[in-house]
Enzyme design. Structure first.
Site, PDB file in Angstrom:
ATOM      1  N   GLY A  55       0.648  -1.335   0.079  1.00  7.41           N
ATOM      2  CA  GLY A  55      -0.177   0.236   0.060  1.00  7.41           C
ATOM      3  C   GLY A  55       0.858   1.319   0.112  1.00  7.41           C
ATOM      4  O   GLY A  55       0.500   2.390  -0.601  1.00  7.41           O
ATOM      5  N   GLU A  81       3.784   4.624   6.176  1.00  7.49           N
ATOM      6  CA  GLU A  81       2.654   3.718   5.988  1.00  7.49           C
ATOM      7  C   GLU A  81       1.670   4.063   5.161  1.00  7.49           C
ATOM      8  O   GLU A  81       1.515   5.763   5.384  1.00  7.49           O
ATOM      9  CB  GLU A  81       2.086   3.491   7.550  1.00  7.49           C
ATOM     10  N   ASP A  82       1.017   3.435   4.429  1.00  4.71           N
ATOM     11  CA  ASP A  82      -0.300   4.248   3.737  1.00  4.71           C
ATOM     12  C   ASP A  82      -1.221   4.274   4.604  1.00  4.71           C
ATOM     13  O   ASP A  82      -1.938   5.518   4.611  1.00  4.71           O
ATOM     14  CB  ASP A  82      -0.580   3.227   2.793  1.00  4.71           C
ATOM     15  N   ASP A  84      -5.214   2.016  10.785  1.00  2.00           N
ATOM     16  CA  ASP A  84      -6.518   1.591  11.197  1.00  2.00           C
ATOM     17  C   ASP A  84      -6.573   1.502  12.740  1.00  2.00           C
ATOM     18  O   ASP A  84      -6.593   2.370  13.515  1.00  2.00           O
ATOM     19  CB  ASP A  84      -7.032   0.357  10.404  1.00  2.00           C
ATOM     20  N   PHE A 103     -14.080   2.507   4.878  1.00  2.00           N
ATOM     21  CA  PHE A 103     -13.031   1.683   4.103  1.00  2.00           C
ATOM     22  C   PHE A 103     -12.579   2.394   2.851  1.00  2.00           C
ATOM     23  O   PHE A 103     -13.508   2.835   2.095  1.00  2.00           O
ATOM     24  CB  PHE A 103     -13.433   0.283   3.818  1.00  2.00           C
ATOM     25  N   VAL A 104     -11.217   2.728   2.814  1.00  2.63           N
ATOM     26  CA  VAL A 104     -10.884   3.539   1.520  1.00  2.63           C
ATOM     27  C   VAL A 104     -10.130   2.828   0.480  1.00  2.63           C
ATOM     28  O   VAL A 104      -9.462   1.860   0.908  1.00  2.63           O
ATOM     29  CB  VAL A 104     -10.483   4.953   1.816  1.00  2.63           C
ATOM     30  N   ASP A 137      -6.035  -0.830  -1.547  1.00  2.00           N
ATOM     31  CA  ASP A 137      -6.920  -1.836  -2.386  1.00  2.00           C
ATOM     32  C   ASP A 137      -7.707  -2.583  -1.914  1.00  2.00           C
ATOM     33  O   ASP A 137      -7.957  -2.569  -0.817  1.00  2.00           O
ATOM     34  CB  ASP A 137      -5.709  -2.970  -3.275  1.00  2.00           C
ATOM     35  N   ARG A 143      -5.393   0.261  -6.671  1.00  2.00           N
ATOM     36  CA  ARG A 143      -4.264   0.857  -5.915  1.00  2.00           C
ATOM     37  C   ARG A 143      -3.786   2.016  -7.196  1.00  2.00           C
ATOM     38  O   ARG A 143      -3.366   3.105  -6.673  1.00  2.00           O
ATOM     39  CB  ARG A 143      -3.217  -0.066  -6.138  1.00  2.00           C
TER      40      ARG A 143
END
Length: 183
Positions: free
Chosen positions: A46, A101-102, A105, A154-155, A161, A167
């Site tokens: 990600g 980090e992408d 959560d 949720f994105v 992805d 992506r």
């Protein structure tokens, strides 16, 4: 720009907002690490797009390494179990490390990776997260650099992805597919 795909929902962060914020993060990191050459550690898959753009926004010599961890698989909810799928190639001892980090959560994966990297003896270890999904962390994850704080939806897009799809979207948007989790 929204592809003709019913699973692609509202845009949460535009391509223009991404570019502007990543440029600002790069300037901040450049100032904070003046005279040093930080090692950027990207969490695959990600974070690859974010790390690429971030590295170009940092006006310092930087090195790269990557690790892959799994906690989602192809699902839209974490399994709660984190495992290293691909480890680093470089030694972290004495290095100034920025973990890229992408998205953060629950913070479970971040906590696991941070402890794992800290045990390798870096001179410093900071985190740069593009996105933080608000309200999902039990504890403050203590992030030094944050791109955007977003709702707990949720994105997808810009490296994020569902089942390896989406992506390549140039923005971050809500995923509204049939298996979309309800926050």
């Amino acid at each position: 720009m929204k592809p003709d795909d019913p699973n692609v929902g509202l845009v949460v962060v535009t391509a223009e907002q991404l570019e502007e914020r990543i440029t600002a993060l790069g300037k901040e990191i450049t100032e904070d690490y003046q005279g040093r050459a930080p090692l950027l550690v990207g969490v695959l898959k990600g974070a690859f797009m974010f790390m690429s753009d971030l590295a170009r926004a940092i006006d310092l010599p930087v090195e790269f390494d990557f690790m892959a961890v799994a906690s989602y698989g192809s699902a839209t909810k974490t399994s709660g179990v984190v495992r290293i799928v691909k480890d680093l190639d470089l030694d972290l001892a004495g290095r100034d490390v920025i973990l890229v980090e992408d998205i953060v959560d629950s913070g479970l994966t971040l906590s696991y990776v941070r402890k794992n990297l800290q045990a390798r003896g870096p001179a410093s270890l900071e985190v740069c997260a593009l996105l933080v999904r608000e309200g999902l962390q039990k504890h403050d994850p203590g992030l030094r650099y944050v791109g955007f704080r977003i709702p707990p939806d949720f994105v997808i897009g810009y490296g994020l992805d569902v089942g390896e799809r989406y992506r390549n979207l140039p923005f971050v948007c809500m995923y509204v597919g049939p298996d979309s989790p309800v926050p």
